[in-house]
Design a protein around this motif. Structure first.
Motif, PDB file in Angstrom:
ATOM      1  N   ILE A 131       0.840  -1.193   0.000  1.00  0.00           N
ATOM      2  CA  ILE A 131       0.000   0.000   0.000  1.00  0.00           C
ATOM      3  C   ILE A 131       0.879   1.248   0.000  1.00  0.00           C
ATOM      4  O   ILE A 131       2.011   1.233   0.488  1.00  0.00           O
ATOM      5  CB  ILE A 131      -1.008   0.061   1.172  1.00  0.00           C
ATOM      6  N   TRP A 132       0.326   2.302  -0.574  1.00  0.00           N
ATOM      7  CA  TRP A 132       0.945   3.620  -0.560  1.00  0.00           C
ATOM      8  C   TRP A 132      -0.029   4.564   0.122  1.00  0.00           C
ATOM      9  O   TRP A 132      -1.220   4.565  -0.195  1.00  0.00           O
ATOM     10  CB  TRP A 132       1.215   4.122  -1.979  1.00  0.00           C
ATOM     11  N   TYR A 133       0.458   5.352   1.061  1.00  0.00           N
ATOM     12  CA  TYR A 133      -0.353   6.336   1.774  1.00  0.00           C
ATOM     13  C   TYR A 133       0.146   7.706   1.353  1.00  0.00           C
ATOM     14  O   TYR A 133       1.289   8.062   1.625  1.00  0.00           O
ATOM     15  CB  TYR A 133      -0.204   6.139   3.287  1.00  0.00           C
ATOM     16  N   ASP A 134      -0.671   8.445   0.636  1.00  0.00           N
ATOM     17  CA  ASP A 134      -0.279   9.742   0.075  1.00  0.00           C
ATOM     18  C   ASP A 134       1.037   9.655  -0.691  1.00  0.00           C
ATOM     19  O   ASP A 134       1.921  10.490  -0.557  1.00  0.00           O
ATOM     20  CB  ASP A 134      -0.204  10.818   1.160  1.00  0.00           C
ATOM     21  N   GLY A 135       1.150   8.614  -1.506  1.00  0.00           N
ATOM     22  CA  GLY A 135       2.312   8.453  -2.379  1.00  0.00           C
ATOM     23  C   GLY A 135       3.526   7.829  -1.729  1.00  0.00           C
ATOM     24  O   GLY A 135       4.535   7.598  -2.403  1.00  0.00           O
ATOM     25  N   VAL A 136       3.475   7.541  -0.430  1.00  0.00           N
ATOM     26  CA  VAL A 136       4.615   6.952   0.270  1.00  0.00           C
ATOM     27  C   VAL A 136       4.361   5.463   0.487  1.00  0.00           C
ATOM     28  O   VAL A 136       3.341   5.080   1.062  1.00  0.00           O
ATOM     29  CB  VAL A 136       4.853   7.648   1.637  1.00  0.00           C
ATOM     30  N   LEU A 137       5.277   4.623   0.019  1.00  0.00           N
ATOM     31  CA  LEU A 137       5.152   3.183   0.196  1.00  0.00           C
ATOM     32  C   LEU A 137       5.240   2.844   1.678  1.00  0.00           C
ATOM     33  O   LEU A 137       6.178   3.250   2.368  1.00  0.00           O
ATOM     34  CB  LEU A 137       6.259   2.458  -0.567  1.00  0.00           C
ATOM     35  N   VAL A 138       4.252   2.125   2.181  1.00  0.00           N
ATOM     36  CA  VAL A 138       4.215   1.716   3.582  1.00  0.00           C
ATOM     37  C   VAL A 138       4.841   0.316   3.639  1.00  0.00           C
ATOM     38  O   VAL A 138       4.164  -0.696   3.500  1.00  0.00           O
ATOM     39  CB  VAL A 138       2.769   1.713   4.131  1.00  0.00           C
ATOM     40  N   MET A 139       6.157   0.287   3.853  1.00  0.00           N
ATOM     41  CA  MET A 139       6.908  -0.968   3.825  1.00  0.00           C
ATOM     42  C   MET A 139       6.504  -1.915   4.950  1.00  0.00           C
ATOM     43  O   MET A 139       6.643  -3.117   4.832  1.00  0.00           O
ATOM     44  CB  MET A 139       8.410  -0.694   3.912  1.00  0.00           C
ATOM     45  N   GLU A 140       5.998  -1.366   6.057  1.00  0.00           N
ATOM     46  CA  GLU A 140       5.704  -2.183   7.232  1.00  0.00           C
ATOM     47  C   GLU A 140       4.261  -2.704   7.263  1.00  0.00           C
ATOM     48  O   GLU A 140       3.783  -3.172   8.286  1.00  0.00           O
ATOM     49  CB  GLU A 140       6.033  -1.395   8.504  1.00  0.00           C
ATOM     50  N   VAL A 141       3.570  -2.665   6.124  1.00  0.00           N
ATOM     51  CA  VAL A 141       2.179  -3.107   6.077  1.00  0.00           C
ATOM     52  C   VAL A 141       2.081  -4.603   6.378  1.00  0.00           C
ATOM     53  O   VAL A 141       2.894  -5.402   5.922  1.00  0.00           O
ATOM     54  CB  VAL A 141       1.515  -2.776   4.724  1.00  0.00           C
ATOM     55  N   LYS A 142       1.088  -4.950   7.179  1.00  0.00           N
ATOM     56  CA  LYS A 142       0.802  -6.343   7.506  1.00  0.00           C
ATOM     57  C   LYS A 142      -0.437  -6.828   6.759  1.00  0.00           C
ATOM     58  O   LYS A 142      -0.456  -7.917   6.211  1.00  0.00           O
ATOM     59  CB  LYS A 142       0.593  -6.504   9.008  1.00  0.00           C
ATOM     60  N   SER A 143      -1.495  -5.995   6.753  1.00  0.00           N
ATOM     61  CA  SER A 143      -2.727  -6.374   6.069  1.00  0.00           C
ATOM     62  C   SER A 143      -3.462  -5.127   5.601  1.00  0.00           C
ATOM     63  O   SER A 143      -3.230  -4.031   6.105  1.00  0.00           O
ATOM     64  CB  SER A 143      -3.628  -7.202   6.995  1.00  0.00           C
ATOM     65  N   PHE A 144      -4.359  -5.336   4.643  1.00  0.00           N
ATOM     66  CA  PHE A 144      -5.123  -4.227   4.067  1.00  0.00           C
ATOM     67  C   PHE A 144      -6.452  -4.760   3.573  1.00  0.00           C
ATOM     68  O   PHE A 144      -6.527  -5.846   2.989  1.00  0.00           O
ATOM     69  CB  PHE A 144      -4.340  -3.612   2.898  1.00  0.00           C
ATOM     70  N   GLU A 145      -7.511  -3.999   3.839  1.00  0.00           N
ATOM     71  CA  GLU A 145      -8.837  -4.332   3.317  1.00  0.00           C
ATOM     72  C   GLU A 145      -9.597  -3.042   3.070  1.00  0.00           C
ATOM     73  O   GLU A 145      -9.631  -2.164   3.927  1.00  0.00           O
ATOM     74  CB  GLU A 145      -9.631  -5.186   4.305  1.00  0.00           C
ATOM     75  N   ALA A 146     -10.196  -2.922   1.898  1.00  0.00           N
ATOM     76  CA  ALA A 146     -11.089  -1.809   1.575  1.00  0.00           C
ATOM     77  C   ALA A 146     -12.321  -2.410   0.931  1.00  0.00           C
ATOM     78  O   ALA A 146     -12.213  -3.282   0.067  1.00  0.00           O
ATOM     79  CB  ALA A 146     -10.411  -0.827   0.622  1.00  0.00           C
ATOM     80  N   LYS A 147     -13.507  -1.958   1.384  1.00  0.00           N
ATOM     81  CA  LYS A 147     -14.733  -2.518   0.827  1.00  0.00           C
ATOM     82  C   LYS A 147     -15.795  -1.437   0.687  1.00  0.00           C
ATOM     83  O   LYS A 147     -15.754  -0.418   1.370  1.00  0.00           O
ATOM     84  CB  LYS A 147     -15.257  -3.660   1.690  1.00  0.00           C
ATOM     85  N   ILE A 148     -16.717  -1.703  -0.205  1.00  0.00           N
ATOM     86  CA  ILE A 148     -17.857  -0.826  -0.429  1.00  0.00           C
ATOM     87  C   ILE A 148     -19.111  -1.603  -0.053  1.00  0.00           C
ATOM     88  O   ILE A 148     -19.285  -2.760  -0.462  1.00  0.00           O
ATOM     89  CB  ILE A 148     -17.923  -0.348  -1.890  1.00  0.00           C
ATOM     90  N   THR A 149     -19.972  -0.968   0.731  1.00  0.00           N
ATOM     91  CA  THR A 149     -21.220  -1.583   1.155  1.00  0.00           C
ATOM     92  C   THR A 149     -22.384  -0.913   0.437  1.00  0.00           C
ATOM     93  O   THR A 149     -22.456   0.318   0.385  1.00  0.00           O
ATOM     94  CB  THR A 149     -21.403  -1.440   2.681  1.00  0.00           C
ATOM     95  N   ALA A 150     -23.270  -1.736  -0.105  1.00  0.00           N
ATOM     96  CA  ALA A 150     -24.491  -1.224  -0.732  1.00  0.00           C
ATOM     97  C   ALA A 150     -25.531  -1.024   0.367  1.00  0.00           C
ATOM     98  O   ALA A 150     -25.919  -1.978   1.036  1.00  0.00           O
ATOM     99  CB  ALA A 150     -25.007  -2.215  -1.772  1.00  0.00           C
ATOM    100  N   ASN A 151     -25.952   0.203   0.586  1.00  0.00           N
ATOM    101  CA  ASN A 151     -27.002   0.507   1.560  1.00  0.00           C
ATOM    102  C   ASN A 151     -28.341   0.430   0.837  1.00  0.00           C
ATOM    103  O   ASN A 151     -28.513   1.025  -0.220  1.00  0.00           O
ATOM    104  CB  ASN A 151     -26.779   1.901   2.159  1.00  0.00           C
TER     105      ASN A 151
END
Length: 145
Positions: free
Chosen positions: A17-37
């Protein structure tokens, strides 16, 4: 069409993952989801639903190595400001068919909480962050076809 093999399964080992263009080398996990309401709609004796809105949320975990911008967020919040960021998530396993990878970019990301300090004696430190985003600001840049 080539046969699907077990080694084609994508491994999270290759996620970044990159946070504001900076590579986050120490990332362990990542999840992004969209929910339909949805709102319930009755048609005759059947219950159906109507899409009314979308909401975006996610989490990422890191191994504690850096403070990674927490001071900046804290100072903004104390002034009543709500800083927004861009997250990019990518996974490209070398064993993926055709060497393809998947990449998502998410703009207008806000943090829901800020861990000031967290530790447990005798255990390597990790931190988890929850975030929200507007779904119209998320898009696939690369896909695994």
């Amino acid at each position: 069409m080539a046969a699907l093999r077990g080694y084609h399964q994508v491994s999270g080992t290759w996620g970044q993952i990159w946070y504001d263009g900076v590579l986050v080398m120490e990332v362990k996990s990542f999840e992004a989801k969209i929910t339909a309401n949805r709102e319930e709609v009755q048609i005759g004796m059947s219950k159906d639903s109507k899409l009314t809105s979308l909401s975006g949320e996610g989490t990422y975990s890191v191994y504690k190595v850096y403070t990674r911008g927490k001071k900046k967020v804290l100072e903004a919040w104390k002034k009543g400001k709500d800083p927004r960021s861009t997250l990019v998530g990518k996974i490209k396993d070398p064993d993926s068919p055709g060497g393809q990878g998947e990449r998502v970019t998410i703009d207008n990301v806000w943090l829901n909480e800020l861990i000031l300090l967290q530790f447990e004696k005798g255990t390597p430190c990790e931190e988890e962050y929850s975030f929200g985003f507007t779904p119209e600001d998320a898009s696939f840049v690369d896909i695994i076809a």
